[in-house]
Design a protein around this motif. Structure first.
Motif, mmCIF file in Angstrom:
data_model
loop_
_atom_site.group_PDB
_atom_site.id
_atom_site.type_symbol
_atom_site.label_atom_id
_atom_site.label_comp_id
_atom_site.label_asym_id
_atom_site.label_seq_id
_atom_site.Cartn_x
_atom_site.Cartn_y
_atom_site.Cartn_z
ATOM 1 N N ASP A 41 0.821 -1.218 0.000
ATOM 2 C CA ASP A 41 0.000 0.000 0.000
ATOM 3 C C ASP A 41 0.853 1.265 0.000
ATOM 4 N N TYR A 61 -0.919 -5.971 15.616
ATOM 5 C CA TYR A 61 -0.432 -4.617 15.359
ATOM 6 C C TYR A 61 1.085 -4.656 15.344
ATOM 7 N N ARG A 74 4.641 4.929 10.981
ATOM 8 C CA ARG A 74 3.425 4.159 10.725
ATOM 9 C C ARG A 74 3.384 2.867 11.529
ATOM 10 N N TYR A 76 1.348 -1.244 11.125
ATOM 11 C CA TYR A 76 0.624 -2.155 10.255
ATOM 12 C C TYR A 76 -0.295 -3.046 11.080
ATOM 13 N N THR A 77 -1.296 -3.606 10.414
ATOM 14 C CA THR A 77 -2.000 -4.758 10.959
ATOM 15 C C THR A 77 -1.692 -5.946 10.059
ATOM 16 N N THR A 93 -2.511 -6.462 6.321
ATOM 17 C CA THR A 93 -3.884 -6.118 5.974
ATOM 18 C C THR A 93 -4.154 -4.616 5.922
ATOM 19 N N SER A 94 -3.353 -3.802 6.611
ATOM 20 C CA SER A 94 -3.552 -2.354 6.548
ATOM 21 C C SER A 94 -2.299 -1.645 7.039
ATOM 22 N N THR A 96 -1.318 2.273 8.779
ATOM 23 C CA THR A 96 -1.862 3.498 9.366
ATOM 24 C C THR A 96 -0.709 4.418 9.741
ATOM 25 N N SER A 156 -7.065 5.146 13.972
ATOM 26 C CA SER A 156 -6.721 5.902 12.768
ATOM 27 C C SER A 156 -5.355 6.572 12.878
#
Length: 369
Positions: A41, A61, A74, A76-77, A93-94, A96, A156
């Motif tokens: 990402d 996390y 940042r 991550y998950t 998976t994400s 932030t 967030s």
């Protein structure tokens, strides 16, 4: 791969929807290696220096220690197969971005960018708490003093609050207070959400020298916070092991310090020490059970070097990664994972590859027995 490592038993404590398990031994189930510079990402996977598991969402996390140099600071998950097989892999998976007080991402400026090192999810509040080692650069071109910090954020990445830092841990131009890159490396909560412990990686200047090859005086501090008042209430002295191996050459860089902690109870922690010496491929990773019940509160002690009028934390070895007979890199994070099919809890460690192609982002999956 299955290796059995034995140690002392710890008490069982109740958490939200699972338990903090009794730890008497750890059996290695699997090891994953993430490809170097794997993209995700718009970011580069690497520098993973802290890990925690959310039992409700069944995700991990992972905080990244990029000081906004490759991409903004940042976390991550991810989903990590447990126990796993040869075809499994870690799935991110994400991502932030951590936000500064102004609501923006941290800029690539050493005066302001953090050095993220640890992160825990608090199931009692639904918030995350992370730590920064700050920055301390003293040079003829100008000094950079960026205090370490402990911050509470929402999912967030938005900053909600911060925790007060005792005066002894502010960065200074003189050789006082914490050393550069040796500050808040680990943190964790008691199961009831009442207390938080934060660990330094290396001794403060006043508390003595860094760990040496035969050193017996390297003391770091564990800080205890009351999460109700959000204030520090105690500090404890913890003696580091010596550096495990001579560097090559003898004058090259070497270090031993605490890379993470895992809270078992108000009186008992797991403490991970990480030793590295230039010219030695493997890092030496040891996990100790640390008992605090008889340790002296040293929060008013100016120097742990000039006084011996205190009782340090008692520690006993639980796990030495050297017995795994596999390449072990810069392991910096640990967490309890999900319950395994046999009813035992899992435990997961992660290694920070420092974004270096010669190092590896590794995940070690253990069964807690």
């Amino acid at each position: 791969m299955a290796v059995l490592l034995s140690g002392c038993t710890t008490a069982r404590k109740t958490t939200g929807n699972e338990t903090t398990p009794a730890v008497s031994s750890l059996r290695l189930l699997h090891k994953y290696v993430v490809p170097h510079d794997q993209p995700f990402d718009g970011t580069t996977i690497g520098g993973l220096s802290g890990i925690d598991y959310d039992t409700a969402r069944k995700i991990y996390y992972l905080i990244c220690d990029d000081r906004s140099e490759k991409q903004p600071a940042r976390f991550y998950t991810a989903r990590i197969p447990v126990p796993g097989n040869a075809t499994d892999s870690v799935q991110f998976t994400s991502v932030t971005y951590l936000k500064a007080r102004d609501g923006n991402v941290f800029p690539p400026d050493k005066h302001f960018a953090p050095d993220p090192e640890a992160m825990r999810y608090n199931p009692h509040t639904g918030k995350l708490i992370w730590s920064s080692e700050g920055e301390r650069i003293i040079s003829n071109k100008g000094n950079i003093l960026n205090d370490p910090g402990i911050f509470e954020i929402d999912s967030s990445g938005r900053l909600l609050d911060s925790f007060p830092i005792p005066e002894q841990f502010h960065m200074r131009v003189t050789d006082n207070g914490p050393r550069r890159n040796g500050v808040f490396e680990g943190l964790g909560f008691t199961a009831n959400g009442r207390y938080m412990f934060v660990s330094l990686e290396e001794p403060r200047y006043e508390d003595g020298p860094k760990a040496g090859l035969a050193d017996t005086t390297a003391y770091i501090r564990l800080i205890k916070y009351d999460l109700t008042t959000r204030k520090p209430v105690a500090q404890y002295a913890y003696k580091l092991d010596p550096v495990a191996y001579k560097p090559v050459p003898d004058t090259a860089f070497r270090v031993n310090g605490i890379s993470d902690i895992l809270v078992l109870s108000e009186q008992k922690l797991l403490v991970m020490e990480r030793s590295f010496s230039t010219g030695v491929k493997n890092n030496t990773i040891k996990v100790f059970i640390a008992e605090l019940q008889h340790a002296t509160n040293v929060d008013n002690t100016v120097s742990l070097q000039t006084t011996q009028n205190f009782i340090p934390v008692k520690k006993s070895l639980l796990l030495n990664f050297e017995r795994l007979n596999t390449y072990v890199d810069n392991v910096e994070g640990m967490t309890f994972g999900p319950v395994l099919p046999n009813g035992n809890r899992s435990m997961v460690f992660v290694a920070d590859n420092n974004f270096d192609s010669k190092e590896e982002t590794q995940f070690f999956i253990f069964e807690v027995e």
